[in-house]
Write a protein that holds these residues in place. Structure first.
Motif, short mmCIF file in Angstrom:
data_model
loop_
_atom_site.label_atom_id
_atom_site.label_comp_id
_atom_site.label_asym_id
_atom_site.label_seq_id
_atom_site.Cartn_x
_atom_site.Cartn_y
_atom_site.Cartn_z
N ILE A 24 10.46 -3.54 7.11
CA ILE A 24 9.91 -4.89 7.22
C ILE A 24 8.41 -4.91 6.97
CG2 ILE A 24 11.68 -5.81 8.76
CD1 ILE A 24 9.87 -5.25 11.12
N ASP A 25 7.99 -5.98 6.33
CA ASP A 25 6.57 -6.24 6.19
C ASP A 25 6.28 -7.48 7.02
OD1 ASP A 25 3.96 -5.66 4.85
OD2 ASP A 25 4.23 -7.76 4.28
N GLU A 26 5.37 -7.32 7.94
CA GLU A 26 4.94 -8.40 8.82
C GLU A 26 3.58 -7.99 9.36
OE1 GLU A 26 7.73 -8.67 12.07
OE2 GLU A 26 7.18 -6.71 12.83
N PRO A 27 2.88 -8.89 10.04
CA PRO A 27 1.60 -8.48 10.62
C PRO A 27 1.81 -7.32 11.60
CG PRO A 27 1.87 -10.85 10.77
CD PRO A 27 3.18 -10.29 10.32
N LYS A 28 0.88 -6.40 11.61
CA LYS A 28 1.00 -5.25 12.51
C LYS A 28 0.12 -5.45 13.73
CE LYS A 28 3.91 -3.10 9.95
NZ LYS A 28 5.30 -3.37 10.26
N TYR A 67 17.40 -1.80 2.47
CA TYR A 67 17.24 -3.20 2.86
C TYR A 67 15.79 -3.41 3.29
CZ TYR A 67 19.32 -7.56 4.70
OH TYR A 67 19.70 -8.85 4.93
N MET A 68 15.11 -4.32 2.61
CA MET A 68 13.71 -4.63 2.95
C MET A 68 13.56 -6.14 3.10
SD MET A 68 10.20 -3.91 0.82
CE MET A 68 9.66 -2.40 1.59
N ARG A 69 12.76 -6.52 4.10
CA ARG A 69 12.47 -7.94 4.33
C ARG A 69 10.96 -8.14 4.40
NH1 ARG A 69 15.11 -10.72 8.95
NH2 ARG A 69 15.14 -12.48 7.55
N LEU A 70 10.49 -9.12 3.66
CA LEU A 70 9.07 -9.45 3.65
C LEU A 70 8.89 -10.76 4.42
CD1 LEU A 70 8.30 -8.76 -0.13
CD2 LEU A 70 8.35 -7.15 1.79
N HIS A 71 8.25 -10.65 5.58
CA HIS A 71 8.07 -11.82 6.44
C HIS A 71 6.70 -12.47 6.27
CE1 HIS A 71 11.76 -11.17 8.64
NE2 HIS A 71 11.44 -9.91 8.84
N GLY A 72 5.82 -11.86 5.52
CA GLY A 72 4.47 -12.37 5.38
C GLY A 72 3.53 -11.69 6.36
N ARG A 73 2.26 -11.96 6.21
CA ARG A 73 1.24 -11.29 7.03
C ARG A 73 0.34 -12.30 7.73
NH1 ARG A 73 -0.26 -6.53 2.66
NH2 ARG A 73 1.80 -5.55 2.73
N SER A 106 -0.36 -11.17 -6.00
CA SER A 106 0.29 -10.41 -7.07
C SER A 106 0.20 -8.91 -6.79
CB SER A 106 -0.35 -10.72 -8.43
OG SER A 106 -0.14 -12.06 -8.76
N GLU A 107 -0.94 -8.47 -6.30
CA GLU A 107 -1.12 -7.05 -5.99
C GLU A 107 -0.18 -6.60 -4.87
OE1 GLU A 107 -2.10 -3.23 -6.18
OE2 GLU A 107 -2.70 -4.75 -7.63
N GLU A 108 -0.05 -7.42 -3.82
CA GLU A 108 0.86 -7.08 -2.73
C GLU A 108 2.30 -7.00 -3.24
OE1 GLU A 108 -1.32 -9.01 1.18
OE2 GLU A 108 -0.32 -10.34 -0.25
N LEU A 109 2.68 -7.95 -4.07
CA LEU A 109 4.04 -7.95 -4.61
C LEU A 109 4.27 -6.75 -5.53
CD1 LEU A 109 4.59 -11.75 -5.28
CD2 LEU A 109 5.61 -10.34 -3.47
N ARG A 110 3.25 -6.36 -6.26
CA ARG A 110 3.36 -5.19 -7.14
C ARG A 110 3.65 -3.94 -6.31
NH1 ARG A 110 -1.23 -5.63 -9.42
NH2 ARG A 110 -0.52 -7.25 -10.76
N GLU A 111 2.99 -3.81 -5.16
CA GLU A 111 3.25 -2.67 -4.28
C GLU A 111 4.71 -2.64 -3.82
OE1 GLU A 111 0.47 -2.59 -1.00
OE2 GLU A 111 -1.21 -3.00 -2.35
N PHE A 112 5.24 -3.80 -3.47
CA PHE A 112 6.64 -3.85 -3.04
C PHE A 112 7.58 -3.59 -4.20
CE2 PHE A 112 4.69 -6.47 0.37
CZ PHE A 112 4.96 -5.58 1.40
N SER A 113 7.20 -4.03 -5.37
CA SER A 113 8.00 -3.75 -6.55
C SER A 113 8.07 -2.24 -6.80
CB SER A 113 7.40 -4.47 -7.76
OG SER A 113 8.07 -4.11 -8.93
N GLU A 114 6.96 -1.57 -6.64
CA GLU A 114 6.92 -0.11 -6.82
C GLU A 114 7.75 0.58 -5.74
OE1 GLU A 114 2.74 0.73 -6.87
OE2 GLU A 114 2.46 -0.22 -8.84
N THR A 115 7.66 0.09 -4.51
CA THR A 115 8.46 0.65 -3.42
C THR A 115 9.94 0.47 -3.70
OG1 THR A 115 6.71 0.25 -1.80
CG2 THR A 115 8.95 0.48 -0.94
#
Length: 167
Positions: free
Chosen positions: A89-93, A111-117, A138-147
Motif C-alpha cells: 500500500i501507498d499511503e501517508p506514513k 496486489y498493490m493499492r495506491l491510497h494517496g499521500r 507523473s514522477e510518483e506514478l512512474r515509480e509505481f509503474s517501475e515497481t
C-alpha cells in the motif's frame, strides 16, 4: 472486538462470488484491515480463520499497522501458508504505519493499492473520502509503474488499484 462471520454468512458470500469465480472473472478477494488492527495472537487467529474460510480463492490481505511489518517473518509465514498476497500500500506514513518493500510475497499474484499521500486530511476530515483527495505526480506514478513492471516478472497476475474518489 473482532466479530467473526458465521458459516451462514460465509456460505452466502461464497454463493454470491462463485458465479464470477467459476467463469474466471474473479480476480482476488481483498481483506482490508484498518490501522487499528494490530498484530496479536487474536488478530493472527482471525486472519488465519478468514484465509482458511476462503482457501479456494485468491485472497489479498491489507494490513496497515506497523506491528505487522515489525514481525515480518511471522506475517509472511501466516500469509504464505495460504498463498495470500500481502497487499502493498501507498499511503501517508505515520509512526505506526506499516513499512513495506513493494516486493511480492507469493508467486501467484501481486496486489498493490495506491491510497494517496494526503497526510494533512488523513485523520482529520469532514468526510472519510477526503483523505484520498490526492493527485499523484507523473514522477510518483512512474515509480509505481517501475515497481509493477518488476513485480510482473515475478508473479503470474498483477493487480494495481488507485483510490479514485476525486477523478
Amino acid at each position: 472486538m473482532l466479530v467473526r462471520p458465521n458459516e451462514s454468512d460465509l456460505d452466502e458470500f461464497r454463493r454470491g462470488i462463485d458465479p464470477l469465480a467459476s467463469s474466471g472473472k474473479l480476480g482476488a478477494l481483498l481483506a482490508q484491515f484498518p490501522a487499528s488492527f494490530k498484530d496479536s495472537p487474536q488478530s493472527r487467529d482471525y486472519v488465519n480463520g478468514l484465509l482458511r474460510a476462503f482457501g479456494g480463492y485468491r485472497v489479498a490481505v491489507e494490513l496497515r499497522h506497523k506491528s505487522w511489518s515489525d514481525n515480518i517473518g511471522g506475517t509472511l509465514q501466516l500469509l504464505n501458508a495460504f498463498d495470500a498476497a500481502w497487499v502493498q500500500i501507498d499511503e501517508p506514513k505515520f509512526r505506526f504505519s506499516i513499512r513495506q518493500n513493494y516486493l511480492p510475497n507469493v508467486e501467484g499474484f501481486y496486489y498493490m493499492r495506491l491510497h494517496g499521500r494526503n497526510a494533512k486530511n488523513w485523520w482529520k476530515h469532514d468526510k472519510s473520502e477526503d483523505r484520498y483527495d490526492y493527485l499523484y505526480s507523473s514522477e510518483e506514478l512512474r515509480e509505481f509503474s517501475e515497481t509493477a513492471d518488476a513485480a510482473r516478472r515475478l508473479v503470474k497476475k498483477l493487480y494495481l488499484y488507485t483510490n479514485n474518489h476525486f477523478s
